[in-house]
Design a protein around this motif. Structure first.
Motif, PDB file in Angstrom:
ATOM      1  N   ASP A  73       0.942  -1.278   0.003  1.00 31.36           N
ATOM      2  CA  ASP A  73      -0.037   0.073  -0.051  1.00 31.36           C
ATOM      3  C   ASP A  73       0.741   1.254   0.088  1.00 31.36           C
ATOM      4  OD1 ASP A  73       0.722   1.133   2.637  1.00 31.36           O
ATOM      5  OD2 ASP A  73      -0.569  -0.714   3.468  1.00 31.36           O
ATOM      6  N   ASN A  74       0.223   2.392  -0.286  1.00 30.14           N
ATOM      7  CA  ASN A  74       0.896   3.691  -0.187  1.00 30.14           C
ATOM      8  C   ASN A  74       0.727   4.649   1.090  1.00 30.14           C
ATOM      9  OD1 ASN A  74      -1.540   4.375  -0.913  1.00 30.14           O
ATOM     10  ND2 ASN A  74      -1.153   5.526  -2.592  1.00 30.14           N
ATOM     11  N   GLY A  75       0.230   3.869   2.077  1.00 34.12           N
ATOM     12  CA  GLY A  75      -0.200   4.423   3.134  1.00 34.12           C
ATOM     13  C   GLY A  75       1.115   5.229   3.970  1.00 34.12           C
ATOM     14  N   PHE A  76       0.731   5.769   5.257  1.00 32.73           N
ATOM     15  CA  PHE A  76       2.052   6.637   5.846  1.00 32.73           C
ATOM     16  C   PHE A  76       2.989   5.645   6.458  1.00 32.73           C
ATOM     17  CE2 PHE A  76      -0.821   5.703   9.641  1.00 32.73           C
ATOM     18  CZ  PHE A  76      -1.822   6.229   9.405  1.00 32.73           C
ATOM     19  N   GLY A  77       2.670   4.400   6.486  1.00 30.35           N
ATOM     20  CA  GLY A  77       3.915   3.486   6.729  1.00 30.35           C
ATOM     21  C   GLY A  77       4.056   3.701   8.293  1.00 30.35           C
ATOM     22  N   MET A  78       5.074   3.039   8.750  1.00 30.89           N
ATOM     23  CA  MET A  78       5.449   2.665  10.168  1.00 30.89           C
ATOM     24  C   MET A  78       7.011   2.685  10.190  1.00 30.89           C
ATOM     25  SD  MET A  78       3.270  -0.719  11.226  1.00 30.89           S
ATOM     26  CE  MET A  78       3.697  -1.665   9.709  1.00 30.89           C
ATOM     27  N   ASN A  79       7.398   3.376  11.507  1.00 27.84           N
ATOM     28  CA  ASN A  79       8.791   3.486  11.708  1.00 27.84           C
ATOM     29  C   ASN A  79       9.049   2.344  12.667  1.00 27.84           C
ATOM     30  OD1 ASN A  79       7.926   4.570  14.178  1.00 27.84           O
ATOM     31  ND2 ASN A  79       8.615   6.406  13.596  1.00 27.84           N
ATOM     32  N   ARG A  80      10.553   2.246  13.240  1.00 28.91           N
ATOM     33  CA  ARG A  80      10.952   1.218  14.072  1.00 28.91           C
ATOM     34  C   ARG A  80      10.044   1.286  15.550  1.00 28.91           C
ATOM     35  NH1 ARG A  80      15.836  -1.529  15.401  1.00 28.91           N
ATOM     36  NH2 ARG A  80      15.700  -2.133  17.499  1.00 28.91           N
ATOM     37  N   ASP A  81       9.901   2.457  15.887  1.00 23.73           N
ATOM     38  CA  ASP A  81       9.118   2.740  17.171  1.00 23.73           C
ATOM     39  C   ASP A  81       7.542   2.184  17.010  1.00 23.73           C
ATOM     40  OD1 ASP A  81       8.727   3.938  19.943  1.00 23.73           O
ATOM     41  OD2 ASP A  81       7.063   4.861  18.662  1.00 23.73           O
ATOM     42  N   ILE A  82       7.051   2.426  15.997  1.00 22.22           N
ATOM     43  CA  ILE A  82       5.600   1.845  16.020  1.00 22.22           C
ATOM     44  C   ILE A  82       5.477   0.327  15.685  1.00 22.22           C
ATOM     45  CG2 ILE A  82       3.566   1.966  14.343  1.00 22.22           C
ATOM     46  CD1 ILE A  82       4.154   4.707  13.820  1.00 22.22           C
ATOM     47  N   ILE A  83       6.582   0.130  15.050  1.00 20.06           N
ATOM     48  CA  ILE A  83       6.622  -1.507  14.759  1.00 20.06           C
ATOM     49  C   ILE A  83       6.982  -2.214  16.023  1.00 20.06           C
ATOM     50  CG2 ILE A  83       8.033  -3.420  13.645  1.00 20.06           C
ATOM     51  CD1 ILE A  83       8.082  -1.693  11.210  1.00 20.06           C
ATOM     52  N   GLU A  84       7.899  -1.710  16.843  1.00 19.39           N
ATOM     53  CA  GLU A  84       8.237  -2.435  18.146  1.00 19.39           C
ATOM     54  C   GLU A  84       7.188  -2.275  19.263  1.00 19.39           C
ATOM     55  OE1 GLU A  84      11.978  -1.824  21.342  1.00 19.39           O
ATOM     56  OE2 GLU A  84      12.127  -1.258  19.296  1.00 19.39           O
ATOM     57  N   ASN A  85       6.507  -1.269  19.455  1.00 17.07           N
ATOM     58  CA  ASN A  85       5.381  -0.725  20.206  1.00 17.07           C
ATOM     59  C   ASN A  85       4.217  -0.785  20.025  1.00 17.07           C
ATOM     60  OD1 ASN A  85       7.560  -0.153  22.484  1.00 17.07           O
ATOM     61  ND2 ASN A  85       8.075   1.459  20.929  1.00 17.07           N
ATOM     62  N   VAL A  86       3.815  -1.264  18.660  1.00 18.62           N
ATOM     63  CA  VAL A  86       2.470  -1.216  18.523  1.00 18.62           C
ATOM     64  C   VAL A  86       2.312  -2.467  17.575  1.00 18.62           C
ATOM     65  CG1 VAL A  86       0.490  -0.304  16.901  1.00 18.62           C
ATOM     66  CG2 VAL A  86       1.819   1.146  18.493  1.00 18.62           C
ATOM     67  N   TRP A  87       2.994  -2.699  16.393  1.00 18.45           N
ATOM     68  CA  TRP A  87       2.771  -3.710  15.367  1.00 18.45           C
ATOM     69  C   TRP A  87       3.017  -5.259  16.396  1.00 18.45           C
ATOM     70  CZ3 TRP A  87       4.937  -7.731  12.472  1.00 18.45           C
ATOM     71  CH2 TRP A  87       4.188  -8.313  11.628  1.00 18.45           C
ATOM     72  N   LEU A  88       4.114  -5.137  16.861  1.00 18.25           N
ATOM     73  CA  LEU A  88       4.624  -6.521  17.789  1.00 18.25           C
ATOM     74  C   LEU A  88       3.675  -6.618  18.803  1.00 18.25           C
ATOM     75  CD1 LEU A  88       8.455  -6.457  16.879  1.00 18.25           C
ATOM     76  CD2 LEU A  88       6.595  -7.924  15.826  1.00 18.25           C
ATOM     77  N   GLU A  89       3.059  -5.729  19.281  1.00 20.55           N
ATOM     78  CA  GLU A  89       2.334  -5.937  20.573  1.00 20.55           C
ATOM     79  C   GLU A  89       0.836  -6.121  20.239  1.00 20.55           C
ATOM     80  OE1 GLU A  89       0.681  -2.734  23.854  1.00 20.55           O
ATOM     81  OE2 GLU A  89       2.646  -2.876  23.709  1.00 20.55           O
TER      82      GLU A  89
END
Length: 726
Positions: A73-89
């Motif tokens: 997709d062409n959404g606003f994407g994720m950075n390391r902080d979001i992946i670590e504290n949101v996507w992996l939670e």
């Protein structure tokens, strides 16, 4: 109860739950029930990320080891902080907090997903996933997960997830941003049929019912097998074959707007289409009869446990918009369509009432799995069993649209199978049903016009073999001895009553008007009962339908049985009928004006029970429409019924008039079987049976215009005359 303070012989430890690693893939299997749901959840994440495009690419999918699924997709994407504290939670409240705060994205979207488990959709599709994501003006981040490790390791914390952060992006170059997911080591045996089903699901994620500038369009491509998706008929190609279009807006306690369009094919010459458009604040004097019928049914009502109408509201749900098309596949209707099978297949695969959430500016996203094959969440098919001419789920292609921000009281289930079924859901469901039932009043009337002119002639169908088949299945399937005995008793009643009707139809032409239709519908209901008992459905539902069918056929047989006709004063029959409904008349504050009270006591030879029942039936109708006139149309202050007796050369006539709405559907429709102007439906047999009873007496039922012998108050209401031969 022991104290939490340890004694000298006790030892206290502070512990916490531990999670086995295998729990995570197990959760994925339990919460994401199908590949369709998996794709939906991943695409919802793209919507929440303000993507305008989502592309699903698939290759080598016939071989699990070689196959690959790519979602970008062409959404606003994720950075390391979001992946670590949101996507992996798992179970993260990141989106839920945004929803509660009514926080919108730059494109004006409120998140659709809020449970924090949508990423498990990738696990449903394959064992190995790699995620690459990049926010604008941030580093690119990649994560690789092998779900098989969760079955090999003991505890969740034993599975190491490696995050790689890149200053120089390898995937999202030239300032691009978004999220890319690759899935391999596939779990599903993909086939052409399965892929076409996925394509339909992905296409239906967004609103297909009107052209719009929606900023969200998902697509599916098969890199090595493009032919698998060729030949899929589009909605634009199909919708022109519908006979009926509609849209409804419901809010608060009523229907705010309704549009209905009957579009007969050009081959039906002499049958005119019609458009009905009801909107509020229109001058009451300019309302058409059709608009008055909508107004009569605009208030949201449903039956309570005692059969009483109660009102309800869409509070906490906001505005409900229902749009759709209704098809009809009776042989005489589709005979001139060249690709009947293609049309039927499309409607069969896409029929039902789907639900969407969002708004007009940012687009709508589907709430799964409403409207999927087998999910008749409105119970339309059961209502059709009860009243066979009602709308069925497999003839309607429709969407219900909810504003995401205003419908927050509707909570989605964790397992992604629709909304939690609380009071808000019940109000939502019943509001949609109410709106569709009003549309169906008009649809049935127009379908009758088509059938009357172009349909096959009604004929009695053999029912005996079906009754015997039903009896045999009940004995085989219903093991509860008491229930089995009761059902066989009802089936016996059905057979005996049917025999009475059938035998008399062969002899009596005058009383047979329209009865062939009833016998045809009896056969249909028995066929549905056979299907129900074969499929081991809820025996309670089955038993209720058997009882209703028994009551229906018995009612008709009473018309033909040799009733004991006696010479009796008609004013006494009227008084007995009024006595039977006295409590209801008082409860509804209805004044009865007896024009016959000072007249000669006319005698006629009649079956008292049948004529009395007819009067009660007509009074019941008046009670309903008087309530409508007072509460909805607001055309009267007090409710009145006028009853009189008149004598002519050949007949003694009982006249019943009210000061209600008058007839809002054509008279010939009102006296036809299975036709009613009430959105609540019912059997729609009241006036039809009354007419048949009068015919069986050698008389008739007429609908005279107002004349000065009837008080002025009743000039615009309904007037019915029962004519009994002298």
């Amino acid at each position: 109860m022991s104290s939490m303070v340890p004694s000298q012989n006790e030892f206290k430890s502070n512990l916490h739950f531990k999670s086995r690693a295998r729990l995570l893939p197990q959760l994925g299997d339990m919460l994401i029930k199908s590949e369709e749901v998996a794709f939906l959840e991943l695409i919802k994440n793209s919507y929440d990320a303000d993507a305008t495009e989502v592309t699903v690419l698939m290759e080598n999918i016939e071989e699990k080891e070689k196959g690959i699924i790519l979602i970008e997709d062409n959404g606003f994407g994720m950075n390391r902080d979001i992946i670590e504290n949101v996507w992996l939670e798992l179970g993260s409240d990141h989106k839920a907090l945004k929803v509660q705060a009514r926080e919108k994205t730059p494109l004006g979207r409120i998140p659709i997903g809020e449970k924090g488990i949508g990423r498990l959709g990738a696990h449903k599709l394959g064992d190995i996933i790699e995620l690459v994501s990049k926010k604008e003006n941030d580093n690119e981040v990649t994560v690789k997960i092998d779900w098989r490790e969760f079955n090999e390791k003991e505890y969740l914390e034993d599975v190491i997830i490696v995050i790689v952060e890149r200053k120089i992006p390898l995937h999202f170059k030239n300032g691009d941003h978004g999220t890319f997911i690759s899935i391999c080591n596939l779990k599903t045996d993909w086939s052409r049929k399965k892929l076409r089903s996925i394509q339909r699901s992905i296409t239906s994620i967004t609103n297909p019912f009107e052209e719009s500038n929606e900023q969200f369009k998902p697509s599916l491509q098969l890199i090595d097998k493009p032919g698998w998706l060729e030949g899929l008929i589009s909605w634009d190609e199909i919708k022109d074959f519908s006979l009926f279009s509609f849209s409804i807006i419901i809010e608060g306690t009523e229907i705010k707007e309704l549009y209905y369009n009957f579009k007969p094919y050009t081959t039906f010459q002499g049958i005119e289409g019609r458009e009905i458009e009801y909107k509020p604040n229109k001058d009451d004097e300019k309302l058409s009869t059709d608009e008055k019928l909508v107004m009569a049914s605009k208030s949201l009502k449903r039956k309570d446990d005692y059969g009483k109408d109660i009102g309800f509201s869409t509070e906490g749900i906001g505005e409900i918009v229902v749009k759709g098309e209704i098809f009809d596949f009776e042989a005489f209707i589709v005979k001139d369509i060249s690709d009947k099978s293609g049309l039927k297949q499309y409607v069969r695969e896409n029929s039902g009432v789907k639900v969407y959430r969002g708004d007009e500016a940012s687009g709508y996203v589907r709430v799964y799995d409403y409207g999927e094959p087998g999910n008749d969440w409105l119970g339309l098919n059961l209502k059709r069993v009860n009243v066979p001419v009602n709308l069925s789920n497999n003839l309607i292609v429709s969407g219900v649209f909810l504003n995401r921000e205003k419908s927050l009281k509707l909570k989605e289930k964790t397992n992604r199978e629709g909304f939690i079924e609380d009071k808000y859901y019940e109000n939502f469901r019943d509001a949609v049903l109410h709106g569709l039932s009003v549309v169906d009043v008009f649809r049935k009337a127009d379908k009758k016009r088509l059938r009357d002119k172009y349909g096959p002639k009604s004929k009695e169908e053999p029912v005996h073999s079906s009754i015997n088949k039903l009896r045999k299945l009940v004995d085989e399937k219903i093991k509860d001895k008491e229930l089995n005995t009761a059902l066989n008793s009802y089936i016996q009643d059905i057979e005996e009553s049917y025999n009475t009707v059938y035998e008399n139809l062969l002899k009596t032409a005058s009383a047979g008007l329209g009865m062939g239709i009833i016998l045809h519908e009896v056969e249909k209901v028995i066929a549905e009962l056979i299907h129900l008992v074969k499929s081991n459905k809820d025996h309670k539902v089955f038993a209720n339908l058997v009882k209703r069918l028994s009551k229906l056929v018995k009612g008709y047989s009473e018309i033909f049985r040799k009733s004991n006709k006696v010479n009796i004063e008609l004013h006494k029959v009227i008084e007995d009928a009024l006595f039977s409904v006295a409590f209801r008349l008082k409860a509804h504050e209805i004044e009865v004006i007896k024009g016959y009270s000072n007249k000669k006591h006319f005698k006629a030879k009649i079956a008292k029970g049948l004529i009395e029942g007819t009067l009660i039936n007509l009074i019941d109708n008046s009670i309903y429409w008087l309530q409508v006139a007072k509460d909805e149309h607001k055309t009267i202050v007090s409710k009145k019924i006028f009853i009189d007796l008149e004598e002519s050369k050949s007949f003694l006539s009982i006249i019943i008039a009210d000061n209600g709405t008058g007839f809002l559907i054509p008279i010939n429709q009102a006296i036809s079987p299975m036709e009613s102007g009430k959105p609540s439906g019912g059997w729609g047999l009241g006036l039809h049976i009354a007419n048949e009873i009068m015919l069986s007496h050698g008389g008739n039922m007429s609908f005279p215009e107002w004349d000065p012998n009837i008080p002025q108050d009743f000039k615009t209401g309904a007037i019915i005359q029962l004519n009994i031969p002298k």
